[in-house]
Design an enzyme around this catalytic site. Sequence first.
Site, PDB file in Angstrom:
ATOM      1  N   ARG A 242       0.857  -1.178   0.000  1.00 40.25           N
ATOM      2  CA  ARG A 242       0.000   0.000   0.000  1.00 40.25           C
ATOM      3  C   ARG A 242       0.895   1.230   0.000  1.00 40.25           C
ATOM      4  O   ARG A 242       2.027   1.184   0.486  1.00 40.25           O
ATOM      5  CB  ARG A 242      -0.904   0.012   1.233  1.00 40.25           C
TER       6      ARG A 242
ATOM      7  N   LYS B 223      -2.885  -2.949   7.654  1.00 42.69           N
ATOM      8  CA  LYS B 223      -4.119  -2.500   8.298  1.00 42.69           C
ATOM      9  C   LYS B 223      -4.411  -3.322   9.541  1.00 42.69           C
ATOM     10  O   LYS B 223      -4.209  -4.528   9.569  1.00 42.69           O
ATOM     11  CB  LYS B 223      -5.296  -2.626   7.311  1.00 42.69           C
TER      12      LYS B 223
ATOM     13  N   HIS C 166      -2.866   3.251  -5.889  1.00 44.35           N
ATOM     14  CA  HIS C 166      -3.510   2.004  -5.470  1.00 44.35           C
ATOM     15  C   HIS C 166      -3.676   1.044  -6.639  1.00 44.35           C
ATOM     16  O   HIS C 166      -3.674  -0.173  -6.448  1.00 44.35           O
ATOM     17  CB  HIS C 166      -4.860   2.321  -4.831  1.00 44.35           C
TER      18      HIS C 166
ATOM     19  N   ARG D 186      -0.870  -1.431  -6.947  1.00 41.55           N
ATOM     20  CA  ARG D 186      -1.033  -2.609  -6.070  1.00 41.55           C
ATOM     21  C   ARG D 186      -2.021  -3.593  -6.674  1.00 41.55           C
ATOM     22  O   ARG D 186      -1.813  -4.806  -6.646  1.00 41.55           O
ATOM     23  CB  ARG D 186      -1.483  -2.140  -4.686  1.00 41.55           C
TER      24      ARG D 186
ATOM     25  N   HIS E 182      -4.674  -9.352   3.007  1.00 38.48           N
ATOM     26  CA  HIS E 182      -6.131  -9.342   3.087  1.00 38.48           C
ATOM     27  C   HIS E 182      -6.608 -10.340   4.140  1.00 38.48           C
ATOM     28  O   HIS E 182      -6.110 -11.463   4.217  1.00 38.48           O
ATOM     29  CB  HIS E 182      -6.753  -9.729   1.745  1.00 38.48           C
TER      30      HIS E 182
ATOM     31  N   TYR F 144     -10.216  -7.947  -5.745  1.00 42.61           N
ATOM     32  CA  TYR F 144      -9.029  -7.119  -5.960  1.00 42.61           C
ATOM     33  C   TYR F 144      -8.320  -7.481  -7.261  1.00 42.61           C
ATOM     34  O   TYR F 144      -7.742  -6.643  -7.925  1.00 42.61           O
ATOM     35  CB  TYR F 144      -8.083  -7.374  -4.790  1.00 42.61           C
TER      36      TYR F 144
END
Length: 309
Positions: A160, A183, A251, A254, A277, A286
């Site tokens: 990211r 995250k 983004h 990625r 994820h 994605y």
Amino acid sequence: MLISAASRDALEGWLIHRKSLDGVAENTVEAYRCDVLGFLTFITSHFGDSTGLKPLARVKPTDMRAWMAHERKRGVAARSLARELSSVKSFYRWLAEREGFEPTAVLATRSPKFQKKLPRPLAKDAARAMIDTVDTQASKDWVAARDAAVLILLYGCGLRISEALGLTFADTPLPEVLRITGKGGKDRIVPVINPARAAVDRYLAEQPFPMQRDDPLFRGVRGGALSPRVIAKAMETARMQLGLPATATPHAMRHSFATHLLEAGGDLRTIQELLGHASLSTTQAYTAVDTARLMEVYDNAHPKGLKHG
């Protein structure tokens, strides 16, 4: 109308709970605070009562519909409203258990429907062209080297933008694998390709600032930490030169990493781990995978006797 002190205390208590026990990232905590505070402010005004927590315990389905109508009227999109409702439900589950009231009216509220937007990866040649163009368009050589190094980390390692810009000088020279905190404070191991290491080495050799271990690896022109907006702006300029769509963002690099890795034969579980994820379904969306390719991956993963017929 201001919300009651009890409501504000309850909100802060829930946020502390989410942050400490659930490991929610600081940015997510702030999003939760904004979502729920907006709801509490509406309910307080709606009932005309800012005393204690009693107004929250007597919320009915009609009140929830009134709040959602209010949000749509002030221009909140369906996707954003769905996120707000999710935050409110999470808060109510915690509050109802703590205060001993029935939260069904809130928890049963249906989320507004919206069309999920699939990410749009760049084609392989477009991703390479983006890096090459960014590497030549800056007025200073070290800035060009910096911008190219960041994009190679996004496209070559699947980081990211926040993760790439979160690297420090202590992370250099880049090893063959990096431990990245993503995250929710979750760690993952990411292989670092040779071009990424070479790009960072080139940037370090050209950048003009002294470096201490804890300093940010990527610096702005005045020496401070590099802003994600600077990289976004560099890509915006490059995509206009290349005739690429507005979806060609940091983004998207990625996204492209994940999609091109899958096309080259990578399996979804491995890509899920590389991206960090929590859910495989997120990785499926994605990578913009078609059904035929998914079935091929499943065929390769399952024992022969379990293959679809």
